[in-house]
Design an enzyme around this catalytic site. Sequence first.
Site, mmCIF file in Angstrom:
data_model
loop_
_atom_site.group_PDB
_atom_site.id
_atom_site.type_symbol
_atom_site.label_atom_id
_atom_site.label_comp_id
_atom_site.label_asym_id
_atom_site.label_seq_id
_atom_site.Cartn_x
_atom_site.Cartn_y
_atom_site.Cartn_z
ATOM 1 N N HIS A 92 0.854 -1.197 0.000
ATOM 2 C CA HIS A 92 0.000 0.000 0.000
ATOM 3 C C HIS A 92 0.888 1.244 0.000
ATOM 4 O O HIS A 92 1.239 1.773 1.053
ATOM 5 C CB HIS A 92 -0.929 -0.014 1.228
ATOM 6 C CG HIS A 92 -1.974 1.069 1.226
ATOM 7 N ND1 HIS A 92 -3.289 0.838 1.547
ATOM 8 C CD2 HIS A 92 -1.905 2.389 0.933
ATOM 9 C CE1 HIS A 92 -3.971 1.972 1.471
ATOM 10 N NE2 HIS A 92 -3.145 2.935 1.101
ATOM 11 N N LYS A 143 -3.977 10.305 -14.532
ATOM 12 C CA LYS A 143 -4.488 11.686 -14.591
ATOM 13 C C LYS A 143 -4.538 12.201 -16.013
ATOM 14 O O LYS A 143 -3.739 11.803 -16.842
ATOM 15 C CB LYS A 143 -3.611 12.597 -13.730
ATOM 16 C CG LYS A 143 -3.676 12.203 -12.270
ATOM 17 C CD LYS A 143 -2.648 12.902 -11.421
ATOM 18 C CE LYS A 143 -2.631 12.326 -10.021
ATOM 19 N NZ LYS A 143 -2.106 10.955 -9.937
ATOM 20 N N GLY A 197 -8.702 8.184 -2.403
ATOM 21 C CA GLY A 197 -9.124 9.583 -2.453
ATOM 22 C C GLY A 197 -9.858 9.951 -1.180
ATOM 23 O O GLY A 197 -10.058 9.111 -0.289
ATOM 24 N N ASN A 221 2.334 9.434 -5.605
ATOM 25 C CA ASN A 221 2.509 10.863 -5.294
ATOM 26 C C ASN A 221 2.569 11.163 -3.799
ATOM 27 O O ASN A 221 2.821 12.297 -3.410
ATOM 28 C CB ASN A 221 1.411 11.698 -5.974
ATOM 29 C CG ASN A 221 1.766 11.991 -7.423
ATOM 30 O OD1 ASN A 221 2.565 12.873 -7.712
ATOM 31 N ND2 ASN A 221 1.203 11.212 -8.343
ATOM 32 N N ASP A 267 1.759 3.673 3.133
ATOM 33 C CA ASP A 267 0.715 4.563 2.610
ATOM 34 C C ASP A 267 1.344 5.701 1.790
ATOM 35 O O ASP A 267 1.304 5.674 0.571
ATOM 36 C CB ASP A 267 -0.144 5.113 3.753
ATOM 37 C CG ASP A 267 -1.478 5.675 3.283
ATOM 38 O OD1 ASP A 267 -1.839 5.427 2.137
ATOM 39 O OD2 ASP A 267 -2.149 6.346 4.089
ATOM 40 N N GLU A 286 -12.060 4.594 6.372
ATOM 41 C CA GLU A 286 -11.110 5.640 6.782
ATOM 42 C C GLU A 286 -11.819 6.726 7.568
ATOM 43 O O GLU A 286 -11.193 7.495 8.289
ATOM 44 C CB GLU A 286 -10.463 6.258 5.534
ATOM 45 C CG GLU A 286 -9.006 5.912 5.384
ATOM 46 C CD GLU A 286 -8.317 6.728 4.310
ATOM 47 O OE1 GLU A 286 -8.868 6.838 3.201
ATOM 48 O OE2 GLU A 286 -7.229 7.246 4.591
HETATM 49 C C1 6MZ Z 1 -7.130 7.870 0.658
HETATM 50 C C2 6MZ Z 1 -5.177 8.440 -0.408
HETATM 51 C C3 6MZ Z 1 -4.476 8.426 0.823
HETATM 52 O O1 6MZ Z 1 -2.521 8.414 -6.950
HETATM 53 O O2 6MZ Z 1 -1.612 10.714 -7.283
HETATM 54 N N1 6MZ Z 1 -4.305 8.764 -1.353
HETATM 55 N N2 6MZ Z 1 -6.487 8.155 -0.476
HETATM 56 N N3 6MZ Z 1 -6.530 7.858 1.863
HETATM 57 C C4 6MZ Z 1 -5.203 8.126 1.995
HETATM 58 N N4 6MZ Z 1 -4.671 8.135 3.257
HETATM 59 C C5 6MZ Z 1 -4.012 9.233 3.818
HETATM 60 N N5 6MZ Z 1 -3.190 8.710 0.571
HETATM 61 C C6 6MZ Z 1 -3.099 8.912 -0.775
HETATM 62 O O3 6MZ Z 1 -1.150 9.466 -5.151
HETATM 63 C C7 6MZ Z 1 -1.837 10.396 -4.351
HETATM 64 C C8 6MZ Z 1 -3.318 10.085 -4.291
HETATM 65 O O4 6MZ Z 1 -3.513 8.850 -3.571
HETATM 66 C C9 6MZ Z 1 -4.684 8.919 -2.786
HETATM 67 C C10 6MZ Z 1 -5.313 10.271 -3.022
HETATM 68 O O5 6MZ Z 1 -6.276 10.159 -4.057
HETATM 69 C C11 6MZ Z 1 -4.120 11.098 -3.498
HETATM 70 O O6 6MZ Z 1 -4.493 12.186 -4.300
HETATM 71 P P1 6MZ Z 1 -1.363 9.342 -6.735
HETATM 72 O O7 6MZ Z 1 -0.050 8.778 -7.222
#
Ligand code: 6MZ
Length: 374
Positions: free
Chosen positions: A22, A109, A205, A26, A310, A235
């Site tokens: 997990h 994206k 998200g 980004n 995460d 969450e």
């Molecule tokens: C939910 C999360 C997250 O996809 O642009 N993301 N979604 N809960 C979390 N816990 C804190 N952490 C990250 O990586 C960033 C995206 O992953 C999801 C969110 O949609 C965030 O914009 P990518 O590579």
Amino acid sequence: MATRSDSTAGNWWQMMPKVELHAHLNGSIRDTTLLELARELGEKGSIVFSDVEQVIMKNDRSLREVFKLFDLIHLITTDHKTVTRITKEVIEDFAAENVVYLELRTTPKRNASIGMSKESYLQAVLEGLMAVKNVDVDFGQEVNEGSTGNSHPTNDVCCLSNKKKIYVRLLLSIDRRESTEAAMETVELALRLKRSGVVGIDLSGNPAIGEWKTFLPALKFAKEEGLSVTLHCGEVPNSQEVHAMLDFIPGRIGHACFLEEDHWRKLKSYKIPVEICLTSNIRTESISSVDVHHFADLYESRHPITLCTDDSGVFSTSLSNEFVLAASTFGIGKKEMYELARDAINFIFGGDGVKEKLEEIFASAAVELEISID
Ligand code: 6MZ
């Protein structure tokens, strides 16, 4: 350039092979890279660097603030060249701390102003995998003719080089802001890219946004077409959604912070593996303190779990740190932590061939780690 893993270099936890299931691309960017990119945008006048610097370096963030930070990160990172760069660096950082199998997830994206489609975003990610030079990256790829990248053979011939090796598989994330059509587009993209190491779909998200029924058609389609699915589940409190998610019987769920008694019963009876993100849950205040984390109950009841970062960049952690945190908080010995790391092999979305390789890697590491395996 210094990486997060330098602080743990050379220690037992770093030496231990690890499986990361997990990790958001980004969310796993080095602070140094983010600051460098932000400075460049500041010089072009697109952002005010000092404002952005403060946001990037802030350590305590609520869950709501985390999603604002992601919007900022996306502003800074979303062009093809940068996506390739951050992918390469993220792989290097995970490999540097002995992650031997990484399922990296990212949200495809679109940005028409720079000619980016979901597909070209993913191509930029794949270029990043191929750009890694100091580690052998196996992403289960079938080499495309005319590929410009430096692709590696999928067999183990590459290991004769004595380079470290990391298996990387990709999960495409559906953002809860997306429509049913956009979610379906992501699943179709994942299906087209199965031969490039895409093994599944993630739903993530801001959990306060979007409805389960919006994503269900795309998730069902993914499952029917043989893709594995993992869901960010519980969450925030949302009892009905948690029930619906568990009844979908995903391959894994992430977080599970706000589950109630009947959810736990269901989760356990369905034996759905849980991706546990200790530091993330504490930093976002989803769990009040680590000693009351549901890790303890799931671990004691031998429910399938796997420790994960995460967003190692956003929460300044590493997978080694997550193992140290769990071991020290819950008083678990090194042998048991090694077994926890090894058992994650059972929950990967990669195929049986990879599982066998990983079993071998763990078995030979046991000797070096002075672990006696039964
Ligand atoms: C939910 C999360 C997250 O996809 O642009 N993301 N979604 N809960 C979390 N816990 C804190 N952490 C990250 O990586 C960033 C995206 O992953 C999801 C969110 O949609 C965030 O914009 P990518 O590579």
